[in-house]
Design a protein around this motif. Sequence first.
Motif, PDB file in Angstrom:
ATOM      1  N   LYS A  55     -55.730  -1.873  -3.185  1.00 43.74           N
ATOM      2  CA  LYS A  55     -55.640  -2.771  -2.024  1.00 43.74           C
ATOM      3  C   LYS A  55     -55.917  -4.229  -2.398  1.00 43.74           C
ATOM      4  N   TYR A  56     -56.463  -4.463  -3.596  1.00 43.01           N
ATOM      5  CA  TYR A  56     -56.888  -5.818  -3.965  1.00 43.01           C
ATOM      6  C   TYR A  56     -56.149  -6.362  -5.181  1.00 43.01           C
ATOM      7  N   GLY A  57     -55.118  -5.657  -5.621  1.00 40.92           N
ATOM      8  CA  GLY A  57     -54.431  -6.067  -6.832  1.00 40.92           C
ATOM      9  C   GLY A  57     -55.144  -5.536  -8.063  1.00 40.92           C
ATOM     10  N   GLU A  58     -54.515  -5.692  -9.196  1.00 46.24           N
ATOM     11  CA  GLU A  58     -55.064  -5.160 -10.452  1.00 46.24           C
ATOM     12  C   GLU A  58     -56.425  -5.770 -10.774  1.00 46.24           C
ATOM     13  N   GLU A  59     -56.567  -7.083 -10.576  1.00 38.99           N
ATOM     14  CA  GLU A  59     -57.836  -7.744 -10.886  1.00 38.99           C
ATOM     15  C   GLU A  59     -58.940  -7.275  -9.946  1.00 38.99           C
ATOM     16  N   GLY A  60     -58.603  -7.106  -8.670  1.00 37.49           N
ATOM     17  CA  GLY A  60     -59.585  -6.638  -7.706  1.00 37.49           C
ATOM     18  C   GLY A  60     -60.064  -5.230  -8.004  1.00 37.49           C
ATOM     19  N   ASP A  61     -59.151  -4.367  -8.417  1.00 38.79           N
ATOM     20  CA  ASP A  61     -59.533  -2.981  -8.738  1.00 38.79           C
ATOM     21  C   ASP A  61     -60.572  -2.925  -9.862  1.00 38.79           C
ATOM     22  N   ARG A 100     -68.095  -0.833  -1.203  1.00 38.45           N
ATOM     23  CA  ARG A 100     -66.998  -1.606  -0.617  1.00 38.45           C
ATOM     24  C   ARG A 100     -66.923  -3.002  -1.251  1.00 38.45           C
ATOM     25  N   TYR A 101     -65.693  -3.442  -1.472  1.00 36.85           N
ATOM     26  CA  TYR A 101     -65.388  -4.726  -2.116  1.00 36.85           C
ATOM     27  C   TYR A 101     -65.331  -5.840  -1.075  1.00 36.85           C
ATOM     28  N   ASP A 102     -64.908  -5.475   0.132  1.00 34.67           N
ATOM     29  CA  ASP A 102     -64.876  -6.414   1.250  1.00 34.67           C
ATOM     30  C   ASP A 102     -65.029  -5.605   2.524  1.00 34.67           C
ATOM     31  N   LEU A 103     -64.888  -6.257   3.672  1.00 34.58           N
ATOM     32  CA  LEU A 103     -65.009  -5.544   4.945  1.00 34.58           C
ATOM     33  C   LEU A 103     -63.653  -5.293   5.604  1.00 34.58           C
ATOM     34  N   THR A 104     -62.585  -5.878   5.048  1.00 35.17           N
ATOM     35  CA  THR A 104     -61.273  -5.783   5.682  1.00 35.17           C
ATOM     36  C   THR A 104     -60.624  -4.418   5.473  1.00 35.17           C
ATOM     37  N   VAL A 105     -60.633  -3.929   4.242  1.00 34.13           N
ATOM     38  CA  VAL A 105     -60.033  -2.617   3.970  1.00 34.13           C
ATOM     39  C   VAL A 105     -60.799  -1.503   4.692  1.00 34.13           C
ATOM     40  N   PRO A 106     -62.147  -1.485   4.638  1.00 37.27           N
ATOM     41  CA  PRO A 106     -62.863  -0.490   5.448  1.00 37.27           C
ATOM     42  C   PRO A 106     -62.544  -0.602   6.945  1.00 37.27           C
ATOM     43  N   GLY A 327     -50.839   0.411   7.349  1.00 38.54           N
ATOM     44  CA  GLY A 327     -49.734   1.297   6.984  1.00 38.54           C
ATOM     45  C   GLY A 327     -50.063   2.214   5.834  1.00 38.54           C
ATOM     46  N   VAL A 328     -50.876   1.751   4.883  1.00 38.02           N
ATOM     47  CA  VAL A 328     -51.216   2.588   3.726  1.00 38.02           C
ATOM     48  C   VAL A 328     -52.126   3.734   4.128  1.00 38.02           C
ATOM     49  N   PHE A 329     -52.701   3.674   5.328  1.00 39.38           N
ATOM     50  CA  PHE A 329     -53.541   4.761   5.821  1.00 39.38           C
ATOM     51  C   PHE A 329     -52.820   5.582   6.897  1.00 39.38           C
ATOM     52  N   GLY A 330     -51.496   5.369   7.021  1.00 38.38           N
ATOM     53  CA  GLY A 330     -50.718   6.207   7.926  1.00 38.38           C
ATOM     54  C   GLY A 330     -50.493   5.633   9.308  1.00 38.38           C
ATOM     55  N   LEU A 331     -50.867   4.381   9.528  1.00 40.54           N
ATOM     56  CA  LEU A 331     -50.652   3.758  10.840  1.00 40.54           C
ATOM     57  C   LEU A 331     -49.838   2.488  10.632  1.00 40.54           C
ATOM     58  N   SER A 332     -48.533   2.599  10.786  1.00 42.06           N
ATOM     59  CA  SER A 332     -47.659   1.459  10.526  1.00 42.06           C
ATOM     60  C   SER A 332     -47.459   0.637  11.790  1.00 42.06           C
ATOM     61  N   GLY A 333     -46.978  -0.586  11.611  1.00 44.93           N
ATOM     62  CA  GLY A 333     -46.636  -1.440  12.736  1.00 44.93           C
ATOM     63  C   GLY A 333     -47.822  -2.083  13.423  1.00 44.93           C
ATOM     64  N   VAL A 334     -48.999  -2.101  12.778  1.00 41.66           N
ATOM     65  CA  VAL A 334     -50.183  -2.727  13.372  1.00 41.66           C
ATOM     66  C   VAL A 334     -50.512  -3.989  12.583  1.00 41.66           C
ATOM     67  N   SER A 335     -50.244  -5.128  13.176  1.00 42.65           N
ATOM     68  CA  SER A 335     -50.501  -6.407  12.512  1.00 42.65           C
ATOM     69  C   SER A 335     -51.952  -6.818  12.742  1.00 42.65           C
ATOM     70  N   GLY A 336     -52.505  -7.532  11.781  1.00 43.24           N
ATOM     71  CA  GLY A 336     -53.880  -7.999  11.909  1.00 43.24           C
ATOM     72  C   GLY A 336     -54.063  -9.359  11.273  1.00 43.24           C
ATOM     73  N   VAL A 337     -55.109 -10.061  11.701  1.00 40.93           N
ATOM     74  CA  VAL A 337     -55.462 -11.333  11.081  1.00 40.93           C
ATOM     75  C   VAL A 337     -56.975 -11.487  11.186  1.00 40.93           C
ATOM     76  N   GLY A 338     -57.574 -12.036  10.153  1.00 39.37           N
ATOM     77  CA  GLY A 338     -59.025 -12.182  10.180  1.00 39.37           C
ATOM     78  C   GLY A 338     -59.519 -13.190   9.173  1.00 39.37           C
ATOM     79  N   ILE A 339     -60.799 -13.536   9.312  1.00 42.95           N
ATOM     80  CA  ILE A 339     -61.448 -14.437   8.363  1.00 42.95           C
ATOM     81  C   ILE A 339     -62.815 -13.881   8.017  1.00 42.95           C
ATOM     82  N   SER A 340     -63.325 -14.306   6.874  1.00 39.87           N
ATOM     83  CA  SER A 340     -64.628 -13.848   6.400  1.00 39.87           C
ATOM     84  C   SER A 340     -65.478 -15.059   6.028  1.00 39.87           C
ATOM     85  N   PHE A 341     -66.658 -15.154   6.627  1.00 40.00           N
ATOM     86  CA  PHE A 341     -67.613 -16.204   6.294  1.00 40.00           C
ATOM     87  C   PHE A 341     -68.515 -15.699   5.171  1.00 40.00           C
ATOM     88  N   GLY A 342     -68.579 -16.444   4.064  1.00 37.04           N
ATOM     89  CA  GLY A 342     -69.448 -16.071   2.951  1.00 37.04           C
ATOM     90  C   GLY A 342     -70.876 -16.515   3.224  1.00 37.04           C
TER      91      GLY A 342
END
Length: 454
Positions: A55-61, A100-106, A327-342
């Motif tokens: 979910k995070y690219g090769e470097e993220g993995d 967990r690497y971030d909070l978005t994928v969870p 979509g990668v978890f079986g629920l397609s067509g759901v758009s999202g947008v978010g931000i993360s404060f460090g």
Amino acid sequence: MAAKPSIPKGTRDFSPIEMAKRNYIFNTIREVFRLYGYQQIETPSMEMLSTLMGKYGEEGDKLLFKIQNSGDYFKGITDEELLNRDAAKLASKFCEKGLRYDLTVPFARYVVMHRDELTFPFKRYQIQPVWRADRPQKGRYREFYQCDVDVVGSDSLLNEVELMQIVDIVFTRFNVRVVIKLNNRKILTGIAEIIGEADKIVDITVAIDKLDKIGLDNVNNELREKGISEEAITKLQPIILLSGSNPEKIATLKEVLAASETGLKGVEECEFILNTLQNMQLNNEIELDLTLARGLNYYTGAIFEVKARDVQIGSITGGGRYDNLTGVFGLSGVSGVGISFGADRIFDVLNQLELYPREAVNGTQLLFVNFGEKEMSYILPILMKIRTAGISVEIYPDAAKMKKQMSYANTKQIPYVAIVGENEMNEGKVMLKNMETGEQNLVSPEELINITQK
């Protein structure tokens, strides 16, 4: 001799004063999230690796902390596999879970698992720690808190506009001057198309995203290493170094990306966000920045990053639009947008600029000196009244020397000390000392409450 204790690199202990500062950060951000109708959730610290990987690219993995299986984790592994010492392959068999690497994928996983319980669009915020097996350095930690706010189930760009307002309000409340940087992955895709390297969009965005850190020459070298042609790199230079006002950049991009439908769509989205925010009178500047790439594979539209103006530190907030994540978890067509404060970087910024309000950092407001059992019996009912009024108050637990008790108050920076002796008890009053001015006054318990509340 016992070994000297230590903590892992990239992690930190926090003192009571530091925790008061951190809670000020969390509470400020939480209050702004609630103003816009977001609700809080929490997810486990560890997730299945199948949820996190890819979910995070090769470097993220590579930066995922993997958790070794309990029990006999050698079961099912051959001697040949052990002798080959293929770390990645062995880890896949030793480890089923990861931090967990971030909070978005969870969050995306949460949405899919709880879809029948949710009302869409679903607006959530989440304030929890995340972990990355990164090289620790100033402003970069292996364990740190993120304060995320996301909305899923809506394609409207009004969500992006509101997120930029949230950013502006939060940093205005912190009294931190920031610049909000905006770009769009569709613009970057369009750029890759017009320079003839559409299939290398991931390599291009990962390299461009490092421009601030490694400089233009090193970015170009990385592009060459990824197989980008010299002709394409040459075409890329004036685009990523585009300057001028936001309207000027938009006008130029419309010409440059005229042959790319995807690129023009990204320009249109950025133009809507910028034009709408222009009427909102933000306190901080928002800038269209084509070098912003946010090297995470799941972004598909607008992307954001926030930099502090008065402190040399990396991004302190970031995020963007992700149309395909669930979509990668079986629920397609759901758009999202978010931000993360460090939160940890914001903590460092506020420390460097000394911007914490005094009332946010102070703990105990009032200390009662303890002269013995008789005085303590008189004081305890008063303490109940003071705490009922919402004032933080202590009584020193031991009838120690006065000097020791006053030293305790000074060390904890307690602003008021209450002294009760024979005379005060006879009059039903308390001697209140202002530790900053040294002024002392004989007051009733009710007057004491009024003074300390102010």
